[in-house]
Scaffold this active site. Structure first.
Site, PDB file in Angstrom:
ATOM      1  N   ARG A  32     -23.013 -18.811  53.251  1.00  0.00           N
ATOM      2  CA  ARG A  32     -23.664 -17.694  52.603  1.00  0.00           C
ATOM      3  C   ARG A  32     -24.917 -18.197  52.324  1.00  0.00           C
ATOM      4  O   ARG A  32     -25.463 -19.028  51.793  1.00  0.00           O
ATOM      5  CB  ARG A  32     -22.968 -17.830  51.228  1.00  0.00           C
ATOM      6  CG  ARG A  32     -23.240 -16.801  50.195  1.00  0.00           C
ATOM      7  CD  ARG A  32     -22.341 -16.859  48.909  1.00  0.00           C
ATOM      8  NE  ARG A  32     -22.732 -15.761  48.030  1.00  0.00           N
ATOM      9  CZ  ARG A  32     -22.271 -14.485  47.851  1.00  0.00           C
ATOM     10  NH1 ARG A  32     -21.354 -14.357  48.562  1.00  0.00           N
ATOM     11  NH2 ARG A  32     -22.865 -14.012  46.691  1.00  0.00           N
ATOM     12  N   HIS A  58     -22.352  -7.967  54.801  1.00  0.00           N
ATOM     13  CA  HIS A  58     -21.496  -8.785  54.142  1.00  0.00           C
ATOM     14  C   HIS A  58     -20.142  -8.402  54.482  1.00  0.00           C
ATOM     15  O   HIS A  58     -19.336  -7.792  53.959  1.00  0.00           O
ATOM     16  CB  HIS A  58     -21.455  -8.503  52.599  1.00  0.00           C
ATOM     17  CG  HIS A  58     -20.774  -9.305  51.563  1.00  0.00           C
ATOM     18  ND1 HIS A  58     -20.063 -10.222  52.023  1.00  0.00           N
ATOM     19  CD2 HIS A  58     -20.916  -9.466  50.064  1.00  0.00           C
ATOM     20  CE1 HIS A  58     -19.655 -10.886  50.798  1.00  0.00           C
ATOM     21  NE2 HIS A  58     -20.002 -10.296  49.961  1.00  0.00           N
ATOM     22  N   CYS A  72     -18.230  -4.744  44.674  1.00  0.00           N
ATOM     23  CA  CYS A  72     -17.709  -5.916  44.982  1.00  0.00           C
ATOM     24  C   CYS A  72     -18.004  -6.932  44.100  1.00  0.00           C
ATOM     25  O   CYS A  72     -17.662  -7.949  44.174  1.00  0.00           O
ATOM     26  CB  CYS A  72     -18.861  -6.210  46.111  1.00  0.00           C
ATOM     27  SG  CYS A  72     -20.636  -6.085  45.774  1.00  0.00           S
ATOM     28  N   ASP A  84     -23.194  -1.190  44.177  1.00  0.00           N
ATOM     29  CA  ASP A  84     -23.355  -2.512  43.982  1.00  0.00           C
ATOM     30  C   ASP A  84     -24.508  -2.532  42.914  1.00  0.00           C
ATOM     31  O   ASP A  84     -25.203  -1.524  42.436  1.00  0.00           O
ATOM     32  CB  ASP A  84     -23.789  -3.164  45.372  1.00  0.00           C
ATOM     33  CG  ASP A  84     -24.159  -4.448  45.168  1.00  0.00           C
ATOM     34  OD1 ASP A  84     -23.733  -5.187  44.064  1.00  0.00           O
ATOM     35  OD2 ASP A  84     -24.538  -5.225  46.297  1.00  0.00           O
ATOM     36  N   GLN A 115     -16.345  -9.013  52.642  1.00  0.00           N
ATOM     37  CA  GLN A 115     -16.095  -7.803  51.463  1.00  0.00           C
ATOM     38  C   GLN A 115     -15.603  -6.429  52.121  1.00  0.00           C
ATOM     39  O   GLN A 115     -14.501  -5.936  51.492  1.00  0.00           O
ATOM     40  CB  GLN A 115     -17.482  -7.844  50.784  1.00  0.00           C
ATOM     41  CG  GLN A 115     -17.577  -6.578  49.565  1.00  0.00           C
ATOM     42  CD  GLN A 115     -16.505  -7.420  48.576  1.00  0.00           C
ATOM     43  OE1 GLN A 115     -16.597  -8.318  48.000  1.00  0.00           O
ATOM     44  NE2 GLN A 115     -15.429  -6.653  47.984  1.00  0.00           N
ATOM     45  N   ARG A 138     -10.360 -10.119  48.817  1.00  0.00           N
ATOM     46  CA  ARG A 138     -11.160 -11.286  49.470  1.00  0.00           C
ATOM     47  C   ARG A 138     -10.201 -12.414  49.765  1.00  0.00           C
ATOM     48  O   ARG A 138     -10.554 -12.981  50.902  1.00  0.00           O
ATOM     49  CB  ARG A 138     -12.233 -11.929  48.293  1.00  0.00           C
ATOM     50  CG  ARG A 138     -13.333 -10.424  48.095  1.00  0.00           C
ATOM     51  CD  ARG A 138     -14.252 -10.293  49.211  1.00  0.00           C
ATOM     52  NE  ARG A 138     -14.754 -11.665  49.828  1.00  0.00           N
ATOM     53  CZ  ARG A 138     -15.783 -11.980  49.486  1.00  0.00           C
ATOM     54  NH1 ARG A 138     -16.665 -11.578  48.565  1.00  0.00           N
ATOM     55  NH2 ARG A 138     -16.458 -13.282  49.943  1.00  0.00           N
TER      56      ARG A 138
END
Length: 302
Positions: free
Chosen positions: A104, A131, A259, A219, A134, A287
Site C-alpha cells: 500500500r 485500488h 470504501c 469516496d 476494493q 474486503r
C-alpha cells in the site's frame, strides 16, 4: 500461473475475476459457518505499508490467518525502503523470505517495479492510481445484493481518483456502464477515459447522473496525502454529495457503496449510511473474503 501479480483489475481476465468473486462468496459462507479451512498453512504474507490503513491491514492480516498463514506488518518506519533502499533490492530480498507480498503505497510505479523484481506474487493494496482490491469487494457486494452487474449503470460521484480509475477498469471487466460525476478539473486519467469511451461518460450534474442508476459510489473529497487541499476541495465538491434524496432519483433497486472512511456532511449526508440502500458494512467485510480468494488463487500453483 506461477508468479502472477495483481496490480490492476486488468491483470486478470473477466472469467478469472468472476471466479474470484464467486469463490469469495463461498469462503465467506464457510467462515460464517465456522468451518476451519487452512490451505495456506505455513505461508507468510509480507505487508508493506507506506500509507496508513484500517480496513486494508485488518482484512489482509485476518484473511491470511483464517487461511492458516501468517502476516508480517512492515511500515516505512520499519524497513530500509523508508531509508532509501532501492525498491528493486527490497523486492529481491523480501520475496526470498515471504510467499506473497502486498503493498500500500503512493506511486503506482513502485508496485510495478517491486513486482518486476519479485519471486513471489505481489498485490496492489492501493496506490495513488488504482485500488483493485476494493473493487473485488464492491463487485462481490453487488452480486450478493442484486445479482449480476453486467449491463447495469454505475455512477461514481466525486474525484476522479484511484477508486474512480479502478471503477473504469471494472466497467470493462464486468461489462457495465459507468457515469463519472465529477467537477471540471478533477476528471480521471484521460487515457483511461479514451480506452473505455464506449462504456464510460462524464456527467457534471449529480442529479442528472443519478437518474436510473443501479449503483452509486463515492469516496472522500480529499484522499490521503491531499489533506492540505481539504478546504479548497470542500468548495469545489459541495454539490457532489450523495444523500437519500439523490438515491431517490436512481433506479428503484439502486444501492449505495463507499470504501470508507466516510466524512458525514461532506461526500455523504449525515443520514446516508443509515439508509437501507447503503450496503457499506457488507462491502467493508467483503474486503476480507475477496482478498482471501485472491491470495488463495495467486498461491494455488504452489
Amino acid at each position: 500461473m506461477a508468479n502472477r501479480h495483481f496490480l490492476t483489475l486488468l491483470d486478470f481476465t473477466p472469467s478469472e475475476l468472476e471466479m474470484l468473486m464467486n469463490r469469495a462468496i463461498e469462503l465467506k459462507a464457510m467462515q460464517h459457518r465456522g468451518e476451519i479451512y487452512e490451505p495456506l498453512k505455513n505461508k507468510v504474507l509480507g505487508m508493506i505499508f507506506e500509507k496508513s490503513s484500517t480496513r486494508t491491514r485488518v482484512s489482509f492480516e485476518a484473511g491470511i490467518a483464517q487461511l492458516g498463514g501468517q502476516a508480517i506488518f512492515l511500515s516505512s518506519r520499519d524497513t530500509q525502503l523508508g531509508r532509501g533502499e532501492p525498491i528493486e533490492d527490497s523486492a529481491k530480498v523480501l520475496s526470498r523470505m515471504c510467499d506473497i507480498i502486498m503493498i500500500r503505497t503512493f506511486g503506482h510505479d513502485i508496485v510495478e517495479t517491486f513486482a518486476e523484481n519479485s519471486r513471489v506474487p505481489v498485490i496492489n493494496a492501493l496506490t495513488d492510481d488504482y485500488h483493485p482490491c476494493q473493487l473485488l469487494a464492491d463487485m462481490q457486494t453487488y452480486q450478493e445484493h442484486r445479482g449480476s452487474i453486467q449491463g447495469k449503470t454505475v455512477v461514481w460521484v466525486g474525484d476522479g481518483n484511484n477508486m474512480c480509475h479502478s471503477y473504469i477498469n471494472a466497467a470493462r471487466q464486468w461489462d457495465f456502464k459507468l457515469v463519472v460525476n465529477c467537477p471540471e478539473g478533477f476528471d480521471p486519467l484521460p487515457e483511461l477515459l479514451n480506452d473505455n469511451k464506449d462504456r464510460v461518460r462524464i456527467v457534471r450534474d449529480t442529479k442528472e447522473a443519478a437518474k436510473d442508476a443501479h449503483l452509486l459510489v463515492t469516496d472522500v473529497w480529499a484522499s490521503m496525502g491531499q489533506e492540505e487541499e481539504q478546504k479548497a476541495r470542500e468548495k469545489v465538491f459541495k454539490d457532489y454529495q450523495v444523500s437519500p434524496a439523490i438515491m431517490d432519483l436512481a433506479h428503484k433497486d439502486a444501492i449505495f457503496m463507499h470504501c470508507l472512511p466516510a466524512h458525514r456532511g461532506e461526500e455523504i449526508s449525515h443520514d446516508m449510511l443509515d439508509d437501507p440502500r447503503a450496503v457499506v458494512w457488507d462491502e467493508a467485510e467483503n474486503r476480507l473474503h475477496a482478498q482471501k480468494a485472491l491470495m488463495e488463487y495467486l498461491l494455488a500453483s504452489e
